[in-house]
Design an enzyme around this catalytic site. Structure first.
Site, PDB file in Angstrom:
ATOM      1  N   ALA A   1       0.999  -1.087  -0.073  1.00  0.00           N
ATOM      2  CA  ALA A   1       0.147  -0.589   0.023  1.00  0.00           C
ATOM      3  C   ALA A   1       1.177   1.302  -0.096  1.00  0.00           C
ATOM      4  O   ALA A   1       0.738   2.625  -0.855  1.00  0.00           O
ATOM      5  CB  ALA A   1      -0.826  -0.069   1.506  1.00  0.00           C
TER       6      ALA A   1
ATOM      7  N   LYS B   1       7.625   5.579  16.547  1.00  0.00           N
ATOM      8  CA  LYS B   1       6.430   4.845  16.278  1.00  0.00           C
ATOM      9  C   LYS B   1       6.784   3.503  16.436  1.00  0.00           C
ATOM     10  O   LYS B   1       5.777   2.449  16.374  1.00  0.00           O
ATOM     11  CB  LYS B   1       6.625   4.279  14.115  1.00  0.00           C
TER      12      LYS B   1
HETATM   13  O1  PAF Z   1       1.370  -1.228  11.379  1.00  0.00           O
HETATM   14  C1  PAF Z   1       0.090  -0.563  11.610  1.00  0.00           C
HETATM   15  O2  PAF Z   1      -1.533  -0.785  10.967  1.00  0.00           O
HETATM   16  C2  PAF Z   1       0.070   1.151  11.117  1.00  0.00           C
HETATM   17  O3  PAF Z   1       0.955   1.821  11.658  1.00  0.00           O
HETATM   18  C3  PAF Z   1      -0.116   2.143  12.438  1.00  0.00           C
HETATM   19  C4  PAF Z   1      -0.831   3.052  13.248  1.00  0.00           C
HETATM   20  C5  PAF Z   1      -0.293   0.961  13.567  1.00  0.00           C
HETATM   21  C6  PAF Z   1      -2.367   2.183  12.266  1.00  0.00           C
HETATM   22  O4  PAF Z   1      -2.779   0.760  12.484  1.00  0.00           O
END
Ligand code: PAF
Length: 298
Positions: free
Chosen positions: A10, A181
């Site tokens: 994606a 993150k």
């Molecule tokens: O991996 C994921 O799905 C995304 O990085 C997150 C931020 C958890 C949102 O679904």
């Protein structure tokens, strides 16, 4: 300058669509035979991407190699591409979790390597349909944190990414962004996968104490790694992302649902690995690694 995007996921497809829209030369590569992906923008505009190439192509100094792949795909991809790049070809890693930088240092020790993380939303609807669901910021920086003016290559990479993705921010030290993150993925990804729920379900109250514990373990490891972190702030970030993506199923949830390898080793596994090095106890993260591993080995 051509950007060479590995994979038809994606985020890679969204990046290619940005390149197509802004007349940036690009190529898409897929290890398995694949048909062209159509990307649907937030304005419902349909962008048909170039058909993916199945073999690597020789790159020169002015080409860029971008790896918007799963964490465990980074090592084989870099090994496959190593003979095709010049030592000056910029390489951009964009994956959930950590560990890619170490692999790149080993496989392409002389290349300028960049690390990026994006909050842009993009979902694969079917094998060759991707929908962009939100235009979040992309953070990027060099593999070696360095204050001061950008080098020519760094400036070029930043400019070309800014053409393809709307909102790209340069960091002289990218590691705090990557760790933050990681701290979000360390909660949302395993919990949604284990409980088979969308991200928003984590706001029900049922998960509050577990979220606090995971964040306080992660914050301790972050501080020991020189990144300033506060457990309550990490938990607040997790809740904000869960609210903003409430109806989405996390990438780990989707990996488990489709019986694919998950990124648990690069997410909670990385936290456990760093904690072990620093002598910090992180039982909740270790338990999540065990539970997700057991779930995918059934
Ligand atoms: O991996 C994921 O799905 C995304 O990085 C997150 C931020 C958890 C949102 O679904």
């Amino acid at each position: 300058m051509t950007i060479n995007i590995l994979g038809t996921g994606a985020i890679g497809s969204a990046l290619a669509a940005g390149a197509a829209k802004h007349n940036v030369p690009y190529r898409v590569f897929s290890r398995t035979p694949a048909t062209a992906v159509t990307v649907v923008s937030q304005q419902d505009e349909q962008i048909l991407l170039h058909t993916p190439l199945s073999q690597p192509a020789k790159l020169d100094n002015s080409d860029i190699l971008i790896l918007p792949l799963k964490a465990h795909q980074i090592a084989p991809a870099l090994q496959q591409w190593q003979p095709y790049v010049s030592e000056h070809t910029p390489v951009i890693l964009m994956h959930n979790g950590m560990g890619g930088a170490e692999i790149a240092r080993h496989t392409m020790p002389d290349n300028p390597v960049f690390l990026a993380t994006t909050r842009m939303g993009a979902l694969t609807h079917s094998k060759n349909h991707v929908r962009i669901t939100g235009h979040g910021t992309t953070d990027i920086g060099f593999i070696d944190a360095a204050p001061g003016p950008l080098t020519v290559v760094q400036e070029q990479v930043l400019t070309i990414l800014q053409h393809c993705l709307k909102d790209v921010v340069w960091h002289s030290d990218i590691y705090p962004s990557l760790w933050h993150k990681l701290s979000i993925n360390a909660v949302i990804n395993p919990l949604t996968a284990l409980h088979d729920v969308p991200n928003g379900a984590l706001l029900s109250g049922h998960f509050d104490s577990q979220i606090e514990v995971i964040c306080s373990e992660t914050a301790a490891v972050m501080r020991a790694s020189g990144i300033s972190a506060d457990a309550a702030l990490l938990a607040a970030n997790v809740r904000n992302v869960a609210a903003a993506t409430a109806t989405n199923y996390s990438s780990m949830h989707q990996d488990v649902a489709h019986h694919r390898q998950t990124e648990i080793d690069a997410i909670n596994g990385y936290i456990v690995q760093q904690a072990t090095k620093k002598g910090i106890s992180v039982p909740e993260n270790a338990l999540l690694v065990k539970q997700i591993t057991a779930l995918t080995q059934r």
